[in-house]
Design a protein around this motif. Structure first.
Motif, PDB file in Angstrom:
ATOM      1  N   ILE A  74       0.853  -1.054   0.000  1.00 21.18           N
ATOM      2  CA  ILE A  74      -0.164  -0.046  -0.056  1.00 21.18           C
ATOM      3  C   ILE A  74       0.683   1.260  -0.150  1.00 21.18           C
ATOM      4  CG2 ILE A  74      -1.598   1.362   1.463  1.00 21.18           C
ATOM      5  CD1 ILE A  74      -3.081  -1.306   2.408  1.00 21.18           C
TER       6      ILE A  74
ATOM      7  N   MET B 204      -6.707  -1.786   0.538  1.00 19.18           N
ATOM      8  CA  MET B 204      -6.982  -1.269   1.968  1.00 19.18           C
ATOM      9  C   MET B 204      -8.333  -2.028   2.469  1.00 19.18           C
ATOM     10  SD  MET B 204      -6.789   2.778   1.768  1.00 19.18           S
ATOM     11  CE  MET B 204      -5.204   3.637   1.293  1.00 19.18           C
TER      12      MET B 204
ATOM     13  N   TYR C 291      -6.791  -5.405   3.276  1.00 25.96           N
ATOM     14  CA  TYR C 291      -6.214  -5.081   4.822  1.00 25.96           C
ATOM     15  C   TYR C 291      -6.997  -5.157   5.846  1.00 25.96           C
ATOM     16  CZ  TYR C 291      -2.658  -3.036   7.968  1.00 25.96           C
ATOM     17  OH  TYR C 291      -2.038  -2.688   9.058  1.00 25.96           O
TER      18      TYR C 291
END
Length: 272
Positions: A83, A246, A249
């Protein structure tokens, strides 16, 4: 809840594993069947991307299927680093492609491009030295100029109305300011008085169909103009990829937290 989050992580990593295998397979195919320097130059990036994606995906699969927080933590760390790398690349791509380029030519349907209109970073890292030799080979292999020369019987007026791509404008013809005489799309003759402007591109132009203006600054400028448009599209893809990473994650964090909770609950109930 733990099962749901682990299942989601498993599914996502199965998909990424398949993509990694496809990338590695594509690299192997290029290694066996590639016949040009352009194709060979794609082998290493494709293989590296596939290998990294495969390793990260397998770690994620082991962590989610085995409900192992050690592997899930490792997976989350690698995902977090990815990221950060995506954010850095997105910012860099925006900064180096922020300047607009391409000058309209009076009475022409196409624009012309100058190398100096682009950032020093793009000039230094994309079209300098040996890198340009590889790119030049790719452009010649792609027959971009040969396709343009198929309309050999068109007049100069017809040619001037064409909407040429940046690479065709910069690499397949001499710059308009040179004042060369049109014969066909890729064949221009120098007036007896010489080029209208003593520019290096005017002196570099050759009617040899394997040379043309591939070594001109205008060709490098056209390549960068084309690259700028592609990078702008890549910025959109990067933003979407960042959102996906994201979300993954966040789901991975939920999986590790729920795994801890479930194990604590199991111990509390007296299960091993």
């Amino acid at each position: 809840m733990a099962r749901i989050s682990n299942t989601i992580v498993t599914i996502l990593n199965i998909v990424s594993t398949i993509l990694a295998i496809v990338a590695i397979g594509g690299s192997a195919k290029l290694m066996v069947h590639s016949s040009t320097e352009c194709q060979k130059s794609l082998q290493s990036p494709l293989l590296m991307t596939g290998a990294v994606l495969l390793v990260v995906s397998l770690i994620g699969l082991i962590g989610s299927c085995g409900r192992s927080n050690f592997f899930l933590y490792t997976y989350l760390i690698l995902l977090f680093l990815s990221i950060l790398a995506l954010i850095a690349f997105t910012v860099l791509a925006f900064l180096v492609t922020n300047e607009s380029a391409g000058k309209a030519v009076s009475g022409r349907g196409f624009k012309e491009y100058r190398l100096g209109d682009y950032s020093n970073w793009m000039q230094k890292h994309l079209v300098n030295g040996e890198k340009w030799n590889e790119i030049r080979s790719c452009l010649a292999d792609a027959n971009i100029c040969r396709r343009l020369s198929e309309g050999a019987h068109q007049s100069e007026v017809e040619f001037s109305k064409q909407n040429l791509s940046p690479i065709q404008s910069g690499c397949c013809k001499p710059p308009t300011y040179c004042g060369f005489e049109f014969k066909n799309a890729t064949y221009w003759t120098v007036p007896k008085s010489g080029p209208a402007v003593p520019d290096s591109d005017c002196l570099t132009w050759s009617n040899d169909q394997e040379t043309l203006c591939y070594d001109c600054k205008s060709c490098k400028g056209g390549f960068l103009a084309n690259g700028r448009m592609e990078w702008r599209n890549l910025l959109i893809c990067n933003v979407l990829l960042l959102i996906i990473f994201m979300v993954v994650y966040s789901v991975g964090c939920c999986a590790t937290r729920n795994n801890r909770t479930d194990r604590g609950y199991a111990k509390y109930r007296g299960y091993p």
